[in-house]
Design a protein around this motif. Structure first.
Motif, PDB file in Angstrom:
ATOM      1  N   UNK A 180      60.577   5.052  50.803  1.00  0.00           N
ATOM      2  CA  UNK A 180      61.238   5.535  52.015  1.00  0.00           C
ATOM      3  C   UNK A 180      61.946   6.860  51.732  1.00  0.00           C
ATOM      4  N   UNK A 181      62.432   7.495  52.787  1.00  0.00           N
ATOM      5  CA  UNK A 181      63.235   8.706  52.592  1.00  0.00           C
ATOM      6  C   UNK A 181      64.456   8.393  51.732  1.00  0.00           C
ATOM      7  N   UNK A 223      65.388  10.285  48.109  1.00  0.00           N
ATOM      8  CA  UNK A 223      66.617  11.025  47.839  1.00  0.00           C
ATOM      9  C   UNK A 223      67.554  10.271  46.901  1.00  0.00           C
ATOM     10  N   UNK A 224      67.498   8.942  46.908  1.00  0.00           N
ATOM     11  CA  UNK A 224      68.300   8.142  45.978  1.00  0.00           C
ATOM     12  C   UNK A 224      67.884   8.434  44.538  1.00  0.00           C
ATOM     13  N   UNK A 225      66.583   8.431  44.290  1.00  0.00           N
ATOM     14  CA  UNK A 225      66.092   8.738  42.940  1.00  0.00           C
ATOM     15  C   UNK A 225      66.473  10.161  42.543  1.00  0.00           C
ATOM     16  N   UNK A 226      66.374  11.093  43.482  1.00  0.00           N
ATOM     17  CA  UNK A 226      66.765  12.474  43.180  1.00  0.00           C
ATOM     18  C   UNK A 226      68.237  12.529  42.775  1.00  0.00           C
ATOM     19  N   UNK A 227      69.091  11.796  43.501  1.00  0.00           N
ATOM     20  CA  UNK A 227      70.515  11.795  43.152  1.00  0.00           C
ATOM     21  C   UNK A 227      70.750  11.120  41.806  1.00  0.00           C
ATOM     22  N   UNK A 274      60.641  18.118  49.196  1.00  0.00           N
ATOM     23  CA  UNK A 274      59.983  16.906  48.706  1.00  0.00           C
ATOM     24  C   UNK A 274      59.377  17.118  47.320  1.00  0.00           C
ATOM     25  N   UNK A 275      58.812  18.295  47.086  1.00  0.00           N
ATOM     26  CA  UNK A 275      58.274  18.606  45.760  1.00  0.00           C
ATOM     27  C   UNK A 275      59.394  18.583  44.720  1.00  0.00           C
ATOM     28  N   UNK A 276      60.529  19.138  45.070  1.00  0.00           N
ATOM     29  CA  UNK A 276      61.702  19.123  44.182  1.00  0.00           C
ATOM     30  C   UNK A 276      62.077  17.685  43.822  1.00  0.00           C
ATOM     31  N   UNK A 277      62.156  16.818  44.811  1.00  0.00           N
ATOM     32  CA  UNK A 277      62.522  15.418  44.569  1.00  0.00           C
ATOM     33  C   UNK A 277      61.473  14.694  43.735  1.00  0.00           C
TER      34      UNK A 277
END
Length: 179
Positions: free
Chosen positions: A92-93, A97-101, A13-16
């Motif tokens: 949301x989850x 993860x969408x923003x991370x991608x 989560x910190x990575x994201x």
């Protein structure tokens, strides 16, 4: 009282969060460790490299997308309305993860580009199956994407204006479905 997240989840989560805030280049193992309040060794125990962090985020993204696609396909209101209504939701989850991608795709990480293309195509296919017209389905997706974009913007204008107009936009979705 709930238990705090385990070290692996905290690091991921910190990575994201760092990807979202600072971008891929600034998201180092040291920065992840500091953000997650873990030692560098604690992060490296679970993720021996930045690539391993990216791959774990990709896996979580795919899992979140599969859950979202299943919810969308089963939604009583139909996939199109569900897509637009849930596009307004952030935090949301899937959003994490969408923003991370997105950030990884912006740095040309091909697995992220491919994962984003896959989910956008899957969303489009579900909507198109319901509405029967590709252009109407694309317009519905653009409505959802616009809502998503504005929900992430700072300020009252984005939240206030669009929060009040979601129901009107859903009426437009219904109109596009009938067209």
């Amino acid at each position: 009282m709930s238990r705090p997240p385990k070290a692996r989840n905290k690091a991921l989560l910190a990575y994201c969060e760092l990807l979202r805030r600072d971008g891929e280049r600034a998201t180092t193992i040291d920065a992840v460790a500091a953000r997650a309040e873990l030692s560098k060794g604690g992060v490296l125990y679970h993720f021996p490299s930045k690539e391993a962090l990216a791959e774990a985020a990709l896996e979580e993204f795919r899992l979140s997308c599969e859950q979202d696609l299943a919810s969308m396909a089963e939604a009583a209101e139909g996939p199109a309305r569900h897509y637009v209504r849930t596009s307004w939701t952030s935090g949301s989850d899937l959003d994490t993860y969408y923003i991370a991608m997105l950030r990884l795709a912006q740095s040309s990480w091909q697995p992220a580009v491919e994962a984003l293309e896959w989910v956008h195509q899957a969303w489009l296919e579900l909507i198109q199956e319901e509405v029967g017209d590709r252009y109407a389905a694309e317009a519905i997706m653009l409505i959802g994407e616009g809502l998503y974009h504005h929900s992430s913007m700072p300020g009252e204008w984005s939240r206030g204006t669009f929060a009040r107009s979601v129901e009107h936009l859903l009426e437009l979705v219904d109109h596009l479905k009938r067209s």
